[in-house]
Design an enzyme around this catalytic site. Structure first.
Site, PDB file in Angstrom:
ATOM      1  N   LYS A  92      -5.499   1.096  -4.221  1.00  0.00           N
ATOM      2  CA  LYS A  92      -5.362  -0.239  -3.612  1.00  0.00           C
ATOM      3  C   LYS A  92      -6.696  -0.766  -3.087  1.00  0.00           C
ATOM      4  O   LYS A  92      -6.787  -1.902  -2.646  1.00  0.00           O
ATOM      5  CB  LYS A  92      -4.322  -0.202  -2.484  1.00  0.00           C
ATOM      6  CG  LYS A  92      -2.901   0.093  -2.967  1.00  0.00           C
ATOM      7  CD  LYS A  92      -1.895  -0.136  -1.864  1.00  0.00           C
ATOM      8  CE  LYS A  92      -0.613   0.664  -2.026  1.00  0.00           C
ATOM      9  NZ  LYS A  92       0.300   0.141  -3.048  1.00  0.00           N
ATOM     10  N   ASP A 111      -0.618   4.536   8.840  1.00  0.00           N
ATOM     11  CA  ASP A 111      -0.614   4.306   7.402  1.00  0.00           C
ATOM     12  C   ASP A 111      -1.458   3.054   7.151  1.00  0.00           C
ATOM     13  O   ASP A 111      -1.027   1.938   7.445  1.00  0.00           O
ATOM     14  CB  ASP A 111       0.826   4.108   6.916  1.00  0.00           C
ATOM     15  CG  ASP A 111       0.895   3.770   5.430  1.00  0.00           C
ATOM     16  OD1 ASP A 111      -0.168   3.724   4.774  1.00  0.00           O
ATOM     17  OD2 ASP A 111       2.018   3.548   4.929  1.00  0.00           O
ATOM     18  N   HIS A 167       6.875   1.637   4.856  1.00  0.00           N
ATOM     19  CA  HIS A 167       7.067   1.970   3.444  1.00  0.00           C
ATOM     20  C   HIS A 167       7.875   3.272   3.422  1.00  0.00           C
ATOM     21  O   HIS A 167       7.770   4.086   4.346  1.00  0.00           O
ATOM     22  CB  HIS A 167       5.683   2.186   2.827  1.00  0.00           C
ATOM     23  CG  HIS A 167       5.660   2.378   1.349  1.00  0.00           C
ATOM     24  ND1 HIS A 167       5.991   3.573   0.753  1.00  0.00           N
ATOM     25  CD2 HIS A 167       5.329   1.535   0.345  1.00  0.00           C
ATOM     26  CE1 HIS A 167       5.856   3.440  -0.558  1.00  0.00           C
ATOM     27  NE2 HIS A 167       5.455   2.219  -0.832  1.00  0.00           N
ATOM     28  N   GLN A 227      -2.233  -0.586   3.276  1.00  0.00           N
ATOM     29  CA  GLN A 227      -2.430  -2.028   3.076  1.00  0.00           C
ATOM     30  C   GLN A 227      -3.569  -2.566   3.935  1.00  0.00           C
ATOM     31  O   GLN A 227      -4.071  -3.663   3.684  1.00  0.00           O
ATOM     32  CB  GLN A 227      -1.137  -2.794   3.405  1.00  0.00           C
ATOM     33  CG  GLN A 227       0.044  -2.460   2.503  1.00  0.00           C
ATOM     34  CD  GLN A 227      -0.150  -2.904   1.075  1.00  0.00           C
ATOM     35  OE1 GLN A 227      -0.935  -3.813   0.785  1.00  0.00           O
ATOM     36  NE2 GLN A 227       0.541  -2.268   0.147  1.00  0.00           N
ATOM     37  N   CYS A 267       9.688  -0.663  -1.895  1.00  0.00           N
ATOM     38  CA  CYS A 267       9.759   0.611  -1.164  1.00  0.00           C
ATOM     39  C   CYS A 267       9.881   0.388   0.340  1.00  0.00           C
ATOM     40  O   CYS A 267       9.339   1.157   1.131  1.00  0.00           O
ATOM     41  CB  CYS A 267       8.557   1.497  -1.477  1.00  0.00           C
ATOM     42  SG  CYS A 267       8.440   1.925  -3.206  1.00  0.00           S
TER      43      CYS A 267
END
Lengths: 422, 150
Positions: free
Chosen positions: A238, A208, A131, A211, A378
């Site tokens: 999220k 990261d 991202h 997700q 993104c």
């Protein structure tokens, strides 16, 4: 019934009030944009309202009963997030504004004076599927520190190309930062293997998990130390929590080596006009009044996910993703970007539809109540890698039903006929 | 349901999308610009050739949705062959239409096929799509005038 679906799916849907609303023309909402932001269960909304109605006060600086209640609620949220991540220590959980701020915190403080300071000749390794929030901060830090930015490319089927791992991760490597689950391709990356390789050369690892945290069980303490990342970030909104709050988990060793990020209230031990000394973690990295009610909401959110069970959520996502991939295979001209096997991917599916631009797909779907994302999500470099300028993306979550996937697929067929590509 | 869509995707727009006018990059030109829509990634590279105060040619290479592609096609039809002043006033008229949230009645004598975009003005997320090529043209024209003034 499809195997793997959450058995209490209809009960879970009732927890999310927004799923009952209708859109223009009385269309029921088919929300397939959860990788963008998830919907919120009533318990999260109630926890935030209750805090504002009954316990609102500043934290760690108000010498009264409300202040004590507010501080307790805020720190309880930290405990809940620590439990959600299986963090070795609760003080390793830092609240930030979002995942981007958490990544910027790590990247920026690595450029400043300290034992981990990046210098010319050092290398930072990222991947082509990041991202923008895990690309741009490293580009900026590379420019400021003189370090070199390098990256893993991708294979044609949307995985990290690990064939060059020996050239990429070397004794010059100081940081390896990558996404656990791609927000565009859905690819699940090998965190343990990459972390082991990075640690073998003395590099720190930043993951990261924006997700991953919504859909994969995470247990940091259970990971072998050589396979445990040094930092991991995710965002509240999220994981069925509110916007305005993110999380940086960092190992105590790393967080103690990094210099403070933002200066201000609550991050100090003592302040004189000449210099200051700093609070211990987590407060060292939490300058100013934090997002208190957002933390309370996030605490309720991760507790909600844990009560459903992350293993069950993961199974559900896999079942729905497999069903959606099957459905997409019936749509002529639909091409999925990323791995085609649901067992190896997360619940976000980016796709193209021959002859119809992603914007136009999203527009037609929206008129039928189906909310998807269109654009570059993104992740422009990952799109460029596959020679596409943009894509449409459907992303499911624990409240998504097979009937919603049916409505989505039917809407794609309608899109083709509307644009006369059928 | 499809009524709402039809208001956005007028036949004229779909025709221009399928068969864009004046597409491709050509010589000669005094200025070339590259504009992107950062939210969705739509892009256009656009060149203008101004001769003696007249827009002689506008050529472009565009990637994007039906609205942005059709808008580029319609824009070139409207400005090529006009004086720069006339073309700029058409630009103003189109901008007013797009920013009118659906309340502006378009003048077909001025905007010709551009009136098909009246429906787009009701979809705030798509207004930027329709304006991408027009903004690129205005920018390129300003640069072209600067270049010839030097």
């Amino acid at each position: 019934m499809i195997p793997g679906l959450l058995p209490e799916l209809q009960v879970i849907r009732k927890d999310f009030p927004i799923l009952e609303r209708t859109l223009a023309g009385g269309q029921p909402l088919v929300y397939l944009d959860s990788a963008n932001t998830s919907q919120k269960p009533q318990v999260v909304i109630d926890a935030m309202v209750d805090h504002l109605e009954r316990h609102n006060a500043n934290v760690a600086r108000a010498m009264h009963q409300l202040g004590a209640e507010s501080s307790e609620a805020f720190e309880a949220a930290r405990d809940k997030v620590a439990a959600f991540l299986g963090a070795p220590e609760r003080d390793e959980v830092i609240f930030t504004k979002n995942a981007s701020e958490a990544l910027n915190l790590v990247a920026n403080t690595l450029a400043w004076a300290g034992p981990r300071q990046l210098r010319e000749g050092d290398e930072i390794v990222i991947t082509e599927m990041e991202h923008h929030s895990n690309i741009v901060p490293w580009q900026l830090v590379a420019q400021r520190s003189g370090a070199t930015l390098r990256w893993f490319g991708l294979t044609d089927d949307g995985r990290l190309d690990l064939s060059r791992i020996d050239e990429l991760i070397t004794e010059r490597t100081k940081v390896v930062s990558f996404t656990w689950v791609s927000n565009m391709l859905g690819t699940v990356n090998p965190v343990a293997e990459l972390t082991r390789r990075a640690h073998a050369v003395g590099a720190i690892v930043v993951v990261d998990a924006s997700q991953a945290a919504p859909q994969l069980p995470i247990d940091l303490a259970a990971m072998a130390p050589e396979e445990r990342p040094d930092a991991l970030v995710f965002t509240g909104h999220k994981v069925v929590g509110p916007t305005g709050i993110g999380v940086l988990w960092g190992s105590r060793a790393l967080l103690e080596e990094l210099p403070p990020f933002l200066g201000g209230g609550d991050m100090i031990e003592t302040v004189a006009m000449e210099r200051s000394t700093f609070a211990a973690i987590p407060h060292k990295f939490e300058a100013g009044t934090p997002p208190i009610v957002e933390a309370v909401g996030l605490g309720a959110a991760v507790d909600y996910l844990r009560s459903v069970g992350l293993d069950a959520v993961h199974e559900h996502e896999r079942a729905i993703t497999a069903y959606a991939l099957e459905g997409l295979a019936t749509v002529p001209g639909a091409k999925v970007l990323g791995p085609l096997d649901a067992a190896e991917r997360g619940g976000a599916i980016s796709f193209e539809l021959a002859g119809v631009h992603p914007h136009d797909i999203a527009q037609v779907l929206d008129v039928r109540g189906v909310a998807v994302r269109a654009g570059h999500h993104c992740a422009k470099p990952a799109h460029a890698r596959f020679g596409v300028q943009s894509s449409a993306r459907m992303s499911s979550y624990l409240y998504t039903t097979p009937e919603e996937i049916d409505a989505f697929i039917e809407a794609l067929h309608y899109t083709r006929s509307y644009f006369k590509v059928a | 349901m499809s009524q709402e869509l039809d208001a956005l995707y007028q036949e004229i727009i779909l025709d221009h999308y399928k068969n864009p006018h004046h597409a491709g990059l050509r010589e000669p030109f005094e200025a070339e610009v590259h504009h992107v829509n950062p939210t969705c990634g739509d892009e256009i590279t656009l060149r203008v050739h101004v001769n003696d105060g007249v827009v002689d040619d506008v050529s472009y290479d565009a990637l994007g949705c039906s609205i942005s592609q059709a808008s580029a096609s319609v824009m070139t039809d409207l400005v090529i062959g006009r004086t720069v002043d006339d073309a700029l006033s058409i630009h103003e008229e189109f901008l007013t239409l797009m920013q009118g949230k659906g309340s502006v009645e378009p003048d077909e004598d001025v905007l010709e096929d551009g009136i098909a975009f009246a429906g787009v003005a009701k979809f705030p997320a798509r207004v930027k799509c329709a304006l991408l090529s027009w903004m690129a043209w205005k920018d390129a024209t300003a640069r072209s005038l600067e270049a010839s003034a030097r």
